[in-house]
Write a protein that holds these residues in place. Structure first.
Motif, PDB file in Angstrom:
ATOM      1  N   ARG A  76      30.722 -44.832  16.372  1.00  0.00           N
ATOM      2  CA  ARG A  76      29.115 -44.652  16.637  1.00  0.00           C
ATOM      3  C   ARG A  76      29.156 -43.352  16.980  1.00  0.00           C
ATOM      4  NH1 ARG A  76      26.027 -49.439  19.219  1.00  0.00           N
ATOM      5  NH2 ARG A  76      27.363 -50.568  17.871  1.00  0.00           N
ATOM      6  N   GLU A  77      28.070 -42.627  16.421  1.00  0.00           N
ATOM      7  CA  GLU A  77      27.668 -41.051  16.767  1.00  0.00           C
ATOM      8  C   GLU A  77      26.566 -40.970  17.005  1.00  0.00           C
ATOM      9  OE1 GLU A  77      28.492 -38.466  13.420  1.00  0.00           O
ATOM     10  OE2 GLU A  77      26.617 -39.497  12.373  1.00  0.00           O
ATOM     11  N   PHE A  78      26.064 -40.031  18.108  1.00  0.00           N
ATOM     12  CA  PHE A  78      24.888 -39.736  18.555  1.00  0.00           C
ATOM     13  C   PHE A  78      23.927 -38.891  17.248  1.00  0.00           C
ATOM     14  CE2 PHE A  78      21.672 -38.244  21.125  1.00  0.00           C
ATOM     15  CZ  PHE A  78      21.271 -36.779  20.997  1.00  0.00           C
ATOM     16  N   VAL A  79      22.500 -39.373  17.243  1.00  0.00           N
ATOM     17  CA  VAL A  79      21.723 -38.693  16.417  1.00  0.00           C
ATOM     18  C   VAL A  79      20.747 -37.980  16.833  1.00  0.00           C
ATOM     19  CG1 VAL A  79      20.251 -39.289  14.576  1.00  0.00           C
ATOM     20  CG2 VAL A  79      22.215 -40.615  14.523  1.00  0.00           C
ATOM     21  N   ALA A  80      19.956 -38.552  17.914  1.00  0.00           N
ATOM     22  CA  ALA A  80      18.807 -37.912  18.699  1.00  0.00           C
ATOM     23  C   ALA A  80      18.451 -38.432  19.775  1.00  0.00           C
ATOM     24  CB  ALA A  80      17.506 -37.928  17.631  1.00  0.00           C
ATOM     25  N   ALA A  81      17.935 -37.875  20.839  1.00  0.00           N
ATOM     26  CA  ALA A  81      17.427 -38.492  22.324  1.00  0.00           C
ATOM     27  C   ALA A  81      16.418 -37.950  22.819  1.00  0.00           C
ATOM     28  CB  ALA A  81      18.644 -38.361  23.367  1.00  0.00           C
ATOM     29  N   ARG A 105      24.836 -37.647  24.768  1.00  0.00           N
ATOM     30  CA  ARG A 105      25.600 -37.843  23.432  1.00  0.00           C
ATOM     31  C   ARG A 105      26.498 -38.903  23.391  1.00  0.00           C
ATOM     32  NH1 ARG A 105      24.682 -33.470  19.990  1.00  0.00           N
ATOM     33  NH2 ARG A 105      23.341 -31.864  20.966  1.00  0.00           N
ATOM     34  N   LEU A 106      27.067 -39.708  24.694  1.00  0.00           N
ATOM     35  CA  LEU A 106      28.199 -40.535  24.453  1.00  0.00           C
ATOM     36  C   LEU A 106      27.567 -41.947  24.633  1.00  0.00           C
ATOM     37  CD1 LEU A 106      30.419 -38.680  27.056  1.00  0.00           C
ATOM     38  CD2 LEU A 106      30.540 -38.729  24.598  1.00  0.00           C
ATOM     39  N   PRO A 107      27.855 -42.674  23.779  1.00  0.00           N
ATOM     40  CA  PRO A 107      27.398 -44.147  23.682  1.00  0.00           C
ATOM     41  C   PRO A 107      27.518 -44.935  25.033  1.00  0.00           C
ATOM     42  CG  PRO A 107      28.760 -43.644  21.491  1.00  0.00           C
ATOM     43  CD  PRO A 107      28.803 -42.764  22.636  1.00  0.00           C
ATOM     44  N   GLY A 108      28.833 -44.695  25.668  1.00  0.00           N
ATOM     45  CA  GLY A 108      29.084 -45.290  26.826  1.00  0.00           C
ATOM     46  C   GLY A 108      27.902 -45.012  28.098  1.00  0.00           C
ATOM     47  N   GLU A 109      27.207 -43.996  27.839  1.00  0.00           N
ATOM     48  CA  GLU A 109      26.325 -43.899  28.713  1.00  0.00           C
ATOM     49  C   GLU A 109      25.087 -44.631  28.812  1.00  0.00           C
ATOM     50  OE1 GLU A 109      28.486 -41.565  30.586  1.00  0.00           O
ATOM     51  OE2 GLU A 109      26.482 -40.837  31.271  1.00  0.00           O
ATOM     52  N   ALA A 146      24.211 -45.457   7.254  1.00  0.00           N
ATOM     53  CA  ALA A 146      24.781 -46.190   8.444  1.00  0.00           C
ATOM     54  C   ALA A 146      23.883 -47.414   8.814  1.00  0.00           C
ATOM     55  CB  ALA A 146      24.992 -45.052   9.659  1.00  0.00           C
ATOM     56  N   VAL A 147      24.487 -47.932   9.896  1.00  0.00           N
ATOM     57  CA  VAL A 147      23.508 -48.706  10.823  1.00  0.00           C
ATOM     58  C   VAL A 147      22.991 -48.160  12.009  1.00  0.00           C
ATOM     59  CG1 VAL A 147      23.151 -50.788  12.306  1.00  0.00           C
ATOM     60  CG2 VAL A 147      24.920 -51.055  10.158  1.00  0.00           C
ATOM     61  N   TYR A 148      21.681 -47.944  12.191  1.00  0.00           N
ATOM     62  CA  TYR A 148      21.364 -47.244  13.201  1.00  0.00           C
ATOM     63  C   TYR A 148      20.727 -48.077  14.264  1.00  0.00           C
ATOM     64  CZ  TYR A 148      20.873 -42.976  10.193  1.00  0.00           C
ATOM     65  OH  TYR A 148      21.173 -41.801   9.342  1.00  0.00           O
ATOM     66  N   TYR A 149      20.998 -47.621  15.395  1.00  0.00           N
ATOM     67  CA  TYR A 149      20.986 -48.374  16.809  1.00  0.00           C
ATOM     68  C   TYR A 149      20.038 -47.458  17.719  1.00  0.00           C
ATOM     69  CZ  TYR A 149      24.786 -51.182  15.303  1.00  0.00           C
ATOM     70  OH  TYR A 149      25.995 -51.850  14.771  1.00  0.00           O
ATOM     71  N   CYS A 150      19.076 -48.284  18.196  1.00  0.00           N
ATOM     72  CA  CYS A 150      18.466 -47.786  19.273  1.00  0.00           C
ATOM     73  C   CYS A 150      19.120 -47.955  20.731  1.00  0.00           C
ATOM     74  CB  CYS A 150      17.067 -48.299  19.445  1.00  0.00           C
ATOM     75  SG  CYS A 150      15.774 -47.738  20.650  1.00  0.00           S
ATOM     76  N   ALA A 151      19.240 -46.924  21.468  1.00  0.00           N
ATOM     77  CA  ALA A 151      19.759 -47.164  23.050  1.00  0.00           C
ATOM     78  C   ALA A 151      18.825 -46.759  23.923  1.00  0.00           C
ATOM     79  CB  ALA A 151      20.846 -46.457  23.082  1.00  0.00           C
ATOM     80  N   ALA A 152      18.981 -47.254  25.101  1.00  0.00           N
ATOM     81  CA  ALA A 152      18.257 -47.065  26.475  1.00  0.00           C
ATOM     82  C   ALA A 152      19.182 -46.785  27.617  1.00  0.00           C
ATOM     83  CB  ALA A 152      17.328 -48.084  26.776  1.00  0.00           C
ATOM     84  N   LYS A 153      18.993 -45.654  28.445  1.00  0.00           N
ATOM     85  CA  LYS A 153      19.452 -45.481  29.665  1.00  0.00           C
ATOM     86  C   LYS A 153      18.493 -44.922  30.760  1.00  0.00           C
ATOM     87  CE  LYS A 153      22.174 -42.211  32.149  1.00  0.00           C
ATOM     88  NZ  LYS A 153      22.779 -43.214  32.940  1.00  0.00           N
ATOM     89  N   SER A 209       9.148 -45.390  30.617  1.00  0.00           N
ATOM     90  CA  SER A 209       9.132 -43.770  30.690  1.00  0.00           C
ATOM     91  C   SER A 209      10.170 -43.359  31.510  1.00  0.00           C
ATOM     92  CB  SER A 209       7.802 -43.247  31.417  1.00  0.00           C
ATOM     93  OG  SER A 209       7.397 -43.792  32.606  1.00  0.00           O
ATOM     94  N   SER A 210      10.766 -44.347  32.377  1.00  0.00           N
ATOM     95  CA  SER A 210      11.935 -43.753  33.164  1.00  0.00           C
ATOM     96  C   SER A 210      13.464 -43.881  32.422  1.00  0.00           C
ATOM     97  CB  SER A 210      11.943 -44.820  34.353  1.00  0.00           C
ATOM     98  OG  SER A 210      10.826 -44.546  35.308  1.00  0.00           O
ATOM     99  N   TYR A 211      13.299 -44.203  31.142  1.00  0.00           N
ATOM    100  CA  TYR A 211      14.351 -44.348  30.456  1.00  0.00           C
ATOM    101  C   TYR A 211      14.568 -43.152  29.276  1.00  0.00           C
ATOM    102  CZ  TYR A 211      15.321 -49.029  32.204  1.00  0.00           C
ATOM    103  OH  TYR A 211      15.646 -50.021  32.658  1.00  0.00           O
ATOM    104  N   THR A 212      15.849 -42.600  29.298  1.00  0.00           N
ATOM    105  CA  THR A 212      16.000 -41.773  28.127  1.00  0.00           C
ATOM    106  C   THR A 212      16.450 -42.952  27.150  1.00  0.00           C
ATOM    107  OG1 THR A 212      17.104 -39.897  29.521  1.00  0.00           O
ATOM    108  CG2 THR A 212      17.945 -40.225  27.221  1.00  0.00           C
ATOM    109  N   MET A 213      15.597 -42.552  25.849  1.00  0.00           N
ATOM    110  CA  MET A 213      15.983 -43.244  24.735  1.00  0.00           C
ATOM    111  C   MET A 213      16.515 -42.235  23.727  1.00  0.00           C
ATOM    112  SD  MET A 213      14.423 -45.988  25.581  1.00  0.00           S
ATOM    113  CE  MET A 213      14.295 -46.945  24.123  1.00  0.00           C
ATOM    114  N   ALA A 214      17.404 -43.082  22.759  1.00  0.00           N
ATOM    115  CA  ALA A 214      18.602 -42.329  21.986  1.00  0.00           C
ATOM    116  C   ALA A 214      18.456 -43.337  20.686  1.00  0.00           C
ATOM    117  CB  ALA A 214      19.682 -41.913  22.625  1.00  0.00           C
ATOM    118  N   TRP A 215      18.962 -42.528  19.682  1.00  0.00           N
ATOM    119  CA  TRP A 215      19.446 -43.314  18.512  1.00  0.00           C
ATOM    120  C   TRP A 215      20.858 -42.773  18.028  1.00  0.00           C
ATOM    121  CZ3 TRP A 215      16.605 -46.762  15.828  1.00  0.00           C
ATOM    122  CH2 TRP A 215      15.004 -46.748  15.887  1.00  0.00           C
ATOM    123  N   PHE A 216      21.476 -43.828  17.734  1.00  0.00           N
ATOM    124  CA  PHE A 216      22.826 -43.702  17.395  1.00  0.00           C
ATOM    125  C   PHE A 216      23.001 -44.156  15.968  1.00  0.00           C
ATOM    126  CE2 PHE A 216      25.354 -42.097  20.956  1.00  0.00           C
ATOM    127  CZ  PHE A 216      24.225 -42.210  21.900  1.00  0.00           C
TER     128      PHE A 216
END
Length: 125
Positions: free
Chosen positions: A45-50, A107-111, A92-99, A30-37
């Motif tokens: 790689r582009e941002f889709v949703a967070a 919106r930036l993958p590097g984050e 596309a290939v869709y990726y899940c990401a966590a910060k 719950s402490s993570y921002t979750m996103a899809w790219f």
């Protein structure tokens, strides 16, 4: 350390729907921002949703707003991307990401600190 595993990709006709799931390890989901790219061949790689941490705001790329939804279940450590009215350009290939926490640069993958292995989504015309 967080591990992310995506599932749910596949082949669908234009106008169809797909549901992508991302299962996360760790006790502080719950402490993570979750996103899809997503990343199409030959493109960045582009941002889709967070979904902001602790059930806060959600954000979408303009190209998917109104067609995609993002939801998370903190009890199950899972985030879902529901994709409706799919278009060939969504292929596309869709990726899940966590910060951990939140960044205004969501919106930036590097984050993002952690990434899944990706799942292929192909939309035929």
């Amino acid at each position: 350390q967080v591990q992310l595993v995506e599932s749910g990709g596949g082949l669908v006709q234009a106008g169809g729907s797909l549901r992508l799931s991302c299962a996360a390890s760790g006790r502080t989901f719950s402490s993570y921002t979750m996103a899809w790219f997503r990343q199409a061949p030959g493109k960045e790689r582009e941002f889709v949703a967070a979904s902001r941490w602790r059930g806060g705001s959600i954000y979408f790329a303009e190209s998917v707003a109104g067609r995609f939804t993002i939801s998370r279940d903190n009890a199950k450590n899972m985030v879902v991307l529901q994709m409706n009215s799919l278009k060939p350009e969504d292929t596309a290939v869709y990726y899940c990401a966590a910060k951990f926490g939140y960044s205004s640069n969501y919106r930036l993958p590097g984050e993002y600190d952690y990434w899944g292995q990706g799942t292929q989504v192909t939309v035929s015309s």
